[in-house]
Design a protein around this motif. Sequence first.
Motif, PDB file in Angstrom:
ATOM      1  N   ILE A 184       0.678  -6.978 -10.565  1.00  0.00           N
ATOM      2  CA  ILE A 184       0.273  -5.647 -10.106  1.00  0.00           C
ATOM      3  C   ILE A 184       0.911  -4.590 -11.000  1.00  0.00           C
ATOM      4  O   ILE A 184       2.134  -4.540 -11.161  1.00  0.00           O
ATOM      5  N   ILE A 185       0.077  -3.750 -11.586  1.00  0.00           N
ATOM      6  CA  ILE A 185       0.590  -2.653 -12.401  1.00  0.00           C
ATOM      7  C   ILE A 185       0.456  -1.316 -11.676  1.00  0.00           C
ATOM      8  O   ILE A 185       1.092  -0.337 -12.047  1.00  0.00           O
ATOM      9  N   LYS A 186      -0.380  -1.297 -10.618  1.00  0.00           N
ATOM     10  CA  LYS A 186      -0.520  -0.095  -9.807  1.00  0.00           C
ATOM     11  C   LYS A 186      -0.948  -0.514  -8.404  1.00  0.00           C
ATOM     12  O   LYS A 186      -1.957  -1.188  -8.248  1.00  0.00           O
ATOM     13  N   PRO A 187      -0.187  -0.152  -7.373  1.00  0.00           N
ATOM     14  CA  PRO A 187      -0.535  -0.588  -6.016  1.00  0.00           C
ATOM     15  C   PRO A 187      -1.722   0.194  -5.460  1.00  0.00           C
ATOM     16  O   PRO A 187      -2.089   1.255  -5.975  1.00  0.00           O
ATOM     17  N   ALA A 188      -2.290  -0.331  -4.398  1.00  0.00           N
ATOM     18  CA  ALA A 188      -3.341   0.402  -3.691  1.00  0.00           C
ATOM     19  C   ALA A 188      -2.739   1.671  -3.094  1.00  0.00           C
ATOM     20  O   ALA A 188      -1.594   1.682  -2.635  1.00  0.00           O
ATOM     21  N   THR A 189      -3.520   2.742  -3.103  1.00  0.00           N
ATOM     22  CA  THR A 189      -3.042   4.042  -2.625  1.00  0.00           C
ATOM     23  C   THR A 189      -4.046   4.632  -1.655  1.00  0.00           C
ATOM     24  O   THR A 189      -5.258   4.522  -1.858  1.00  0.00           O
ATOM     25  N   ILE A 190      -3.530   5.250  -0.589  1.00  0.00           N
ATOM     26  CA  ILE A 190      -4.384   5.935   0.377  1.00  0.00           C
ATOM     27  C   ILE A 190      -3.636   7.159   0.897  1.00  0.00           C
ATOM     28  O   ILE A 190      -2.422   7.114   1.099  1.00  0.00           O
ATOM     29  N   SER A 191      -4.349   8.257   1.061  1.00  0.00           N
ATOM     30  CA  SER A 191      -3.729   9.452   1.634  1.00  0.00           C
ATOM     31  C   SER A 191      -4.019   9.493   3.125  1.00  0.00           C
ATOM     32  O   SER A 191      -4.859   8.745   3.632  1.00  0.00           O
ATOM     33  N   CYS A 192      -3.310  10.354   3.838  1.00  0.00           N
ATOM     34  CA  CYS A 192      -3.576  10.534   5.263  1.00  0.00           C
ATOM     35  C   CYS A 192      -3.884  12.003   5.523  1.00  0.00           C
ATOM     36  O   CYS A 192      -3.441  12.886   4.785  1.00  0.00           O
ATOM     37  N   THR A 193      -4.651  12.245   6.569  1.00  0.00           N
ATOM     38  CA  THR A 193      -5.132  13.599   6.847  1.00  0.00           C
ATOM     39  C   THR A 193      -4.074  14.495   7.473  1.00  0.00           C
ATOM     40  O   THR A 193      -4.323  15.678   7.667  1.00  0.00           O
ATOM     41  N   MET A 194      -2.917  13.943   7.803  1.00  0.00           N
ATOM     42  CA  MET A 194      -1.849  14.736   8.403  1.00  0.00           C
ATOM     43  C   MET A 194      -0.565  14.501   7.603  1.00  0.00           C
ATOM     44  O   MET A 194       0.260  13.647   7.945  1.00  0.00           O
TER      45      MET A 194
ATOM     46  N   VAL B 135       0.853  -1.186   0.000  1.00  0.00           N
ATOM     47  CA  VAL B 135       0.000   0.000   0.000  1.00  0.00           C
ATOM     48  C   VAL B 135       0.887   1.233   0.000  1.00  0.00           C
ATOM     49  O   VAL B 135       1.861   1.311   0.758  1.00  0.00           O
ATOM     50  N   LEU B 136       0.534   2.185  -0.831  1.00  0.00           N
ATOM     51  CA  LEU B 136       1.263   3.444  -0.908  1.00  0.00           C
ATOM     52  C   LEU B 136       0.500   4.487  -0.093  1.00  0.00           C
ATOM     53  O   LEU B 136      -0.638   4.832  -0.427  1.00  0.00           O
ATOM     54  N   VAL B 137       1.101   4.964   0.992  1.00  0.00           N
ATOM     55  CA  VAL B 137       0.499   6.013   1.821  1.00  0.00           C
ATOM     56  C   VAL B 137       1.130   7.335   1.419  1.00  0.00           C
ATOM     57  O   VAL B 137       2.352   7.501   1.507  1.00  0.00           O
ATOM     58  N   THR B 138       0.308   8.271   0.973  1.00  0.00           N
ATOM     59  CA  THR B 138       0.830   9.499   0.392  1.00  0.00           C
ATOM     60  C   THR B 138       0.373  10.734   1.159  1.00  0.00           C
ATOM     61  O   THR B 138      -0.668  10.723   1.827  1.00  0.00           O
ATOM     62  N   SER B 139       1.165  11.784   1.045  1.00  0.00           N
ATOM     63  CA  SER B 139       0.803  13.066   1.652  1.00  0.00           C
ATOM     64  C   SER B 139      -0.048  13.910   0.715  1.00  0.00           C
ATOM     65  O   SER B 139      -0.579  14.946   1.114  1.00  0.00           O
ATOM     66  N   ASP B 140      -0.170  13.487  -0.537  1.00  0.00           N
ATOM     67  CA  ASP B 140      -0.978  14.230  -1.509  1.00  0.00           C
ATOM     68  C   ASP B 140      -2.466  14.076  -1.196  1.00  0.00           C
ATOM     69  O   ASP B 140      -2.912  13.025  -0.732  1.00  0.00           O
ATOM     70  N   SER B 141      -3.220  15.109  -1.487  1.00  0.00           N
ATOM     71  CA  SER B 141      -4.675  15.069  -1.265  1.00  0.00           C
ATOM     72  C   SER B 141      -5.352  14.424  -2.468  1.00  0.00           C
ATOM     73  O   SER B 141      -6.046  15.079  -3.251  1.00  0.00           O
ATOM     74  N   VAL B 142      -5.131  13.131  -2.615  1.00  0.00           N
ATOM     75  CA  VAL B 142      -5.722  12.388  -3.726  1.00  0.00           C
ATOM     76  C   VAL B 142      -6.648  11.320  -3.161  1.00  0.00           C
ATOM     77  O   VAL B 142      -6.502  10.883  -2.023  1.00  0.00           O
ATOM     78  N   GLN B 143      -7.606  10.914  -3.970  1.00  0.00           N
ATOM     79  CA  GLN B 143      -8.515   9.859  -3.544  1.00  0.00           C
ATOM     80  C   GLN B 143      -7.803   8.508  -3.594  1.00  0.00           C
ATOM     81  O   GLN B 143      -7.087   8.205  -4.546  1.00  0.00           O
ATOM     82  N   GLY B 144      -8.022   7.714  -2.559  1.00  0.00           N
ATOM     83  CA  GLY B 144      -7.434   6.389  -2.517  1.00  0.00           C
ATOM     84  C   GLY B 144      -8.018   5.486  -3.588  1.00  0.00           C
ATOM     85  O   GLY B 144      -9.178   5.618  -3.974  1.00  0.00           O
ATOM     86  N   THR B 145      -7.201   4.559  -4.060  1.00  0.00           N
ATOM     87  CA  THR B 145      -7.636   3.628  -5.100  1.00  0.00           C
ATOM     88  C   THR B 145      -7.153   2.220  -4.770  1.00  0.00           C
ATOM     89  O   THR B 145      -6.136   2.034  -4.096  1.00  0.00           O
TER      90      THR B 145
ATOM     91  N   GLU C 155       7.410  12.114  -0.520  1.00  0.00           N
ATOM     92  CA  GLU C 155       5.989  12.441  -0.427  1.00  0.00           C
ATOM     93  C   GLU C 155       5.103  11.234  -0.144  1.00  0.00           C
ATOM     94  O   GLU C 155       3.880  11.358  -0.134  1.00  0.00           O
ATOM     95  N   HIS C 156       5.704  10.084   0.094  1.00  0.00           N
ATOM     96  CA  HIS C 156       4.906   8.902   0.407  1.00  0.00           C
ATOM     97  C   HIS C 156       5.798   7.818   1.005  1.00  0.00           C
ATOM     98  O   HIS C 156       7.026   7.924   0.984  1.00  0.00           O
ATOM     99  N   PHE C 157       5.151   6.790   1.549  1.00  0.00           N
ATOM    100  CA  PHE C 157       5.903   5.627   2.016  1.00  0.00           C
ATOM    101  C   PHE C 157       5.125   4.358   1.686  1.00  0.00           C
ATOM    102  O   PHE C 157       3.907   4.373   1.509  1.00  0.00           O
ATOM    103  N   TRP C 158       5.884   3.263   1.603  1.00  0.00           N
ATOM    104  CA  TRP C 158       5.320   1.978   1.195  1.00  0.00           C
ATOM    105  C   TRP C 158       5.102   1.100   2.417  1.00  0.00           C
ATOM    106  O   TRP C 158       5.969   0.991   3.277  1.00  0.00           O
ATOM    107  N   VAL C 159       3.942   0.462   2.460  1.00  0.00           N
ATOM    108  CA  VAL C 159       3.583  -0.401   3.589  1.00  0.00           C
ATOM    109  C   VAL C 159       3.301  -1.806   3.074  1.00  0.00           C
ATOM    110  O   VAL C 159       2.548  -1.988   2.108  1.00  0.00           O
ATOM    111  N   ARG C 160       3.896  -2.787   3.740  1.00  0.00           N
ATOM    112  CA  ARG C 160       3.601  -4.187   3.455  1.00  0.00           C
ATOM    113  C   ARG C 160       2.606  -4.684   4.502  1.00  0.00           C
ATOM    114  O   ARG C 160       2.880  -4.659   5.696  1.00  0.00           O
ATOM    115  N   ILE C 161       1.435  -5.101   4.060  1.00  0.00           N
ATOM    116  CA  ILE C 161       0.394  -5.561   4.975  1.00  0.00           C
ATOM    117  C   ILE C 161       0.758  -6.945   5.514  1.00  0.00           C
ATOM    118  O   ILE C 161       1.059  -7.864   4.749  1.00  0.00           O
ATOM    119  N   HIS C 162       0.738  -7.080   6.837  1.00  0.00           N
ATOM    120  CA  HIS C 162       1.008  -8.390   7.447  1.00  0.00           C
ATOM    121  C   HIS C 162      -0.150  -8.874   8.318  1.00  0.00           C
ATOM    122  O   HIS C 162      -0.138 -10.019   8.776  1.00  0.00           O
TER     123      HIS C 162
END
Length: 448
Positions: free
Chosen positions: A190-200, A170-180, A230-237
């Motif tokens: 996988i051609i595009k990872p899941a993306t989510i922004s955070c409010t801070m 999962v790509l956690v980003t500081s950009d104000s974009v909608q998660g996908t 501007e983002h960091f990568w998370v491996r779900i465990h």
Amino acid sequence: SPEIWQAMIGHLRTAEQSLGQKCRIFMDLGGPKIRTGDIEPGPKVIHIRPTRDDYGITVIPARIWLTSSENPSSVPDDCAAQFRVSESFLKCLNRCDEITLTDARKKSRKWTVVDITESGSCVESIKACYVRPGTAIQLKNGKQTPRVQTEIQDFLPQEGILCLRKDDMVLVTSDSVQGTNEERDSAGNIIKPATISCTMPAVVTQVKAGESIWFDDGKIGGVIEKVEPEHFWVRIHHARPEGSKLRSAKGINLPDSQLNIAALTGEDLRNLSFIAEHADVVEMSFANSVTDVQLLQEQLKRLNAETLPIVLKVETRKGFENLPRMLLTAMRWPCCGVMIARGDLAVECGYERLAEVQEEILSVCEAAHVPVIWATQVLENLARKGVPSRAEISDAVMAHRAECVMLNKGPHITEAVEALDNILKRMQSHQRKRRPMLRELRLAHLTT
């Protein structure tokens, strides 16, 4: 908003006068809660499902509320969905009329009118159907051709959801974009990872690789593998085998990260003037350091609220570790207390360690003669569903060692309050704080 708060306070004061009892108002400063950002909306479709028995036979038809698009009304409690249609169509309806349509799967469906009111009409469907905006519905009368037709008006799309599984990236980003959600090619790559922004966004530059991250009160967990500007990568465990659903506005916890975030947000500072004027107690969320406590005290002094009691909500590992020093600062204030906010605290410290952590907080506060509020999920099943679990009854018993217990809202909150009152009264003769009273047991008087 202040208007809603003022109305709630007005209702409370009226109840006080009616009952002749005093009730204190606790108001919470939300603090720097990190949450997931917006997620790309789902499709505009509503699934209508009747209730079926074990053999697949419909036993309770699904109820649907049709209301005027020009003057829409609220949906009744017994209706599964609401659709807006033209008012001229509604005026043509009579009880027992049949409405036909073709749903999103090209399936022919029939609805039966069962009730008509001034604000709308209730129809029933004995078969499942998928309805989207623009679906044509026709009013039929026996074998006649359709005499009236209209379309389902536009409605909101389904809530956006990310489905995350173990080992997903999962790509956690500081950009104000909608998660996908992630995208895969025909071969499953996988051609595009899941993306989510955070409010801070500031936290994105403060985390480090190898630190843990938890979403939605610990339902989904992972490890930060790589940090970029501007983002960091998370491996779900940690996720359900079939995948866990992550929605927007869900909490993000970073228990291993050393975050430099102000304890009072701009919204907190704006709300504090109202709280200082109307509340009996102010609660500080995410109290993590002596500096945080001092900041709140300074702001209250600025508002001439030096006598307003403060409660420090212990919600993070850092707050727990710094509790003794924070208490020494808070105790310089005329009145202070501590809340064991066990939701975020369990995620931060680990569920296995929560029992030990809450015991230590109780011990430290008892030694300091500081009252404690026992909070989060107390009798939650009872408040929400009307039936308590055995585990939460035992938890409510443990709450007797605190000076105050907080219940969350729910449709059965009255029953929860009565049950908690009963439990706490029964425990008074058994235990005081953390000390057993060794009272005489009723079992000793039972005869064989």
